[in-house]
Design an enzyme around this catalytic site. Sequence first.
Site, PDB file in Angstrom:
ATOM      1  N   HIS A 168      37.710  23.117  48.387  1.00  0.00           N
ATOM      2  CA  HIS A 168      36.143  23.426  48.769  1.00  0.00           C
ATOM      3  C   HIS A 168      35.317  22.723  47.702  1.00  0.00           C
ATOM      4  O   HIS A 168      34.999  23.463  46.550  1.00  0.00           O
ATOM      5  CB  HIS A 168      35.817  24.759  49.248  1.00  0.00           C
ATOM      6  CG  HIS A 168      36.615  25.008  50.390  1.00  0.00           C
ATOM      7  ND1 HIS A 168      36.683  24.680  51.540  1.00  0.00           N
ATOM      8  CD2 HIS A 168      37.582  26.151  50.152  1.00  0.00           C
ATOM      9  CE1 HIS A 168      37.434  25.350  52.216  1.00  0.00           C
ATOM     10  NE2 HIS A 168      38.103  26.267  51.418  1.00  0.00           N
ATOM     11  N   CYS A 170      37.161  35.118  35.463  1.00  0.00           N
ATOM     12  CA  CYS A 170      38.482  34.698  35.143  1.00  0.00           C
ATOM     13  C   CYS A 170      38.798  33.290  35.057  1.00  0.00           C
ATOM     14  O   CYS A 170      39.024  32.946  33.697  1.00  0.00           O
ATOM     15  CB  CYS A 170      39.395  34.950  36.344  1.00  0.00           C
ATOM     16  SG  CYS A 170      39.185  36.740  36.357  1.00  0.00           S
TER      17      CYS A 170
HETATM   18  N1  NAD Z   1      37.563  40.555  37.724  1.00  0.00           N
HETATM   19  C1  NAD Z   1      38.634  39.887  38.309  1.00  0.00           C
HETATM   20  O1  NAD Z   1      38.573  39.467  39.297  1.00  0.00           O
HETATM   21  C2  NAD Z   1      40.116  39.900  37.666  1.00  0.00           C
HETATM   22  C3  NAD Z   1      41.060  39.544  38.316  1.00  0.00           C
HETATM   23  C4  NAD Z   1      42.407  39.489  37.776  1.00  0.00           C
HETATM   24  C5  NAD Z   1      42.408  39.915  36.333  1.00  0.00           C
HETATM   25  N2  NAD Z   1      41.406  40.160  35.620  1.00  0.00           N
HETATM   26  C6  NAD Z   1      41.351  40.792  34.285  1.00  0.00           C
HETATM   27  O2  NAD Z   1      41.503  41.863  34.183  1.00  0.00           O
HETATM   28  C7  NAD Z   1      40.858  42.533  32.965  1.00  0.00           C
HETATM   29  C8  NAD Z   1      39.633  43.451  33.190  1.00  0.00           C
HETATM   30  O3  NAD Z   1      38.665  42.497  34.028  1.00  0.00           O
HETATM   31  P1  NAD Z   1      37.581  43.419  34.821  1.00  0.00           P
HETATM   32  O4  NAD Z   1      36.902  42.457  35.386  1.00  0.00           O
HETATM   33  O5  NAD Z   1      38.141  44.652  35.463  1.00  0.00           O
HETATM   34  O6  NAD Z   1      36.773  43.871  33.216  1.00  0.00           O
HETATM   35  P2  NAD Z   1      35.313  44.882  33.313  1.00  0.00           P
HETATM   36  O7  NAD Z   1      34.654  44.286  32.150  1.00  0.00           O
HETATM   37  O8  NAD Z   1      34.729  45.233  34.698  1.00  0.00           O
HETATM   38  O9  NAD Z   1      36.076  46.276  32.949  1.00  0.00           O
HETATM   39  C9  NAD Z   1      36.781  46.717  31.978  1.00  0.00           C
HETATM   40  C10 NAD Z   1      36.373  47.994  31.687  1.00  0.00           C
HETATM   41  O10 NAD Z   1      37.152  48.474  30.686  1.00  0.00           O
HETATM   42  C11 NAD Z   1      36.402  49.708  29.757  1.00  0.00           C
HETATM   43  N3  NAD Z   1      36.991  49.715  28.593  1.00  0.00           N
HETATM   44  C12 NAD Z   1      36.787  48.887  27.323  1.00  0.00           C
HETATM   45  N4  NAD Z   1      37.239  49.184  26.388  1.00  0.00           N
HETATM   46  C13 NAD Z   1      37.921  50.582  26.758  1.00  0.00           C
HETATM   47  C14 NAD Z   1      38.769  51.394  26.018  1.00  0.00           C
HETATM   48  N5  NAD Z   1      39.159  51.167  24.851  1.00  0.00           N
HETATM   49  N6  NAD Z   1      39.234  52.418  26.773  1.00  0.00           N
HETATM   50  C15 NAD Z   1      38.508  52.649  28.087  1.00  0.00           C
HETATM   51  N7  NAD Z   1      37.975  51.940  28.549  1.00  0.00           N
HETATM   52  C16 NAD Z   1      37.525  50.778  28.182  1.00  0.00           C
HETATM   53  C17 NAD Z   1      34.910  49.029  29.731  1.00  0.00           C
HETATM   54  O11 NAD Z   1      34.188  49.912  29.763  1.00  0.00           O
HETATM   55  C18 NAD Z   1      34.983  48.532  31.445  1.00  0.00           C
HETATM   56  O12 NAD Z   1      34.418  49.407  32.037  1.00  0.00           O
HETATM   57  C19 NAD Z   1      40.505  41.266  32.108  1.00  0.00           C
HETATM   58  O13 NAD Z   1      41.552  41.043  31.294  1.00  0.00           O
HETATM   59  C20 NAD Z   1      40.462  40.315  33.417  1.00  0.00           C
HETATM   60  O14 NAD Z   1      40.588  38.876  32.813  1.00  0.00           O
HETATM   61  C21 NAD Z   1      40.240  40.404  36.252  1.00  0.00           C
END
Ligand code: NAD
Length: 440
Positions: free
Chosen positions: A258, A267
């Site tokens: 698309h 990501c």
């Molecule tokens: N968002 C998506 O669609 C998606 C999809 C697949 C993979 N991912 C991957 O998953 C991972 C997380 O992404 P997200 O979007 O959920 O991030 P996010 O920023 O929404 O959440 C991360 C959380 O981790 C917490 N955090 C940080 N350090 C910490 C610690 N030491 N102890 C406890 N909590 C801690 C933060 O406060 C935050 O709430 C990333 O690596 C991302 O690339 C994301």
Amino acid sequence: MSRITVIGTGYVGLVSGACLADFGNQVTCVDVDVSKIDRLKKGEIPIFEPGLDEVVTRTAKGGRLTFTKDVGAAIRENEVLFIAVGTPPAEDGSADLRHVEEAARSIGRVLNGYKVVVDKSTVPVGTGRKVHQWILQELSVRGAAHSFDVVSNPEFLREGSAVQDFTHPDRIVIGSDSAQARAVMKEVYRSLFLNETPYIETGLETAEMIKYASNAFLAVKITFINEVANLCEKVGANVQDVARALGRDGRIGPKFLHPGPGYGGSCFPKDTRAMARTGRDFGEPLSVIETTIGANERQKARMVQKIEEGMGGVSGKTIAILGLTFKPNTDDMREAPSVTICEGLVAKGARLRVWDPAGMKEAEWRLKAIRASICFAADEYDAIQGADALAILTEWNQFRNLDLEKAKALLKAPLLFDLRNIYRRSEVQEKGFMYFGVGQ
Ligand SMILES: NC(=O)c1ccc[n+]([C@@H]2O[C@H](COP(=O)([O-])OP(=O)(O)OC[C@H]3O[C@@H](n4cnc5c(N)ncnc54)[C@H](O)[C@@H]3O)[C@@H](O)[C@H]2O)c1
């Protein structure tokens, strides 16, 4: 039933924790963001994600999902420890592993028996081994010796359909060298495993590579059709028809064909940059991905140019912007094309009236650099009111059926920039609009 702790309760951690609890596991979600945990304890869901509130409410009421700020206690009490913290991009394009390291070290500081540490965050190849080392270092500081295994279990959920994706995945990938850890992971995903969801067991590095290769491939596919769209505009072809015919080829498939303003989100941009960086670090340049990253940046700039040309200049004019999130059904604006496009338009002297069904709170600070040139509207028609043109940047369903008569009456000039191709040119032109799509 497995006893699981999820470290990091963001988009991935909260969805994973709630869905794993729904699979019958006992899950504790922990986060260093105390306000997030306070809200979750009160039953508030800090993110907009369809269907998530029901799963969280159901599993929390059933006692299978709990929330805590006490990282140490959450690690000590359970056997399977998911790391789901953010891995934002560092200045040089690599993934910033600060939060992953901190989570790993927190585990090492309190480890009290055999545990399986599961990397669910998207991390560059080799990070699983680093996590192992960080935990070992903390154990040695304590003079403690406990066994543990590190598993890579990348997550493929999409924001906007995260619950459905987590509970109906195309595949589960488990990267580990340990038979014991693999057995533990089968128990964690027991309900999906019994449902015969494709379950792929690999080594640690391979699982890490699978995640980056998947995201990079999708980014390439989007960019490919965007470039074809740009050429279609020049040669008088219609990219919608091209994509439809292209997608019928079973080897290609219809998804991610698309055309639009460029990929965004939390990501694809960061993962393509991180993978390209890994390629450079290992002396194996990933030229297709490098090119994709550049082309995606140009695509966003091209949208600004398209609007500017269509309006005969934007300086001193007001543009209604519908849709700010990087995709519909989420409140996430991380690296949304809207940010670059809005900033580009304002840099050329435009004023904006913006509206998004879920992204307004996030937009207030993501667009703060251009705050003085923006009016945050109350709804779509309020945004359109008095504007010199209308631009649709995100394909929220409610923008697919705008009352075009009303929109035309509210606009100063009937110009529609449909950057997601959600309208048919003919129907819009019939209503008296000048229509600008992508690749048509
Ligand atoms: N968002 C998506 O669609 C998606 C999809 C697949 C993979 N991912 C991957 O998953 C991972 C997380 O992404 P997200 O979007 O959920 O991030 P996010 O920023 O929404 O959440 C991360 C959380 O981790 C917490 N955090 C940080 N350090 C910490 C610690 N030491 N102890 C406890 N909590 C801690 C933060 O406060 C935050 O709430 C990333 O690596 C991302 O690339 C994301």
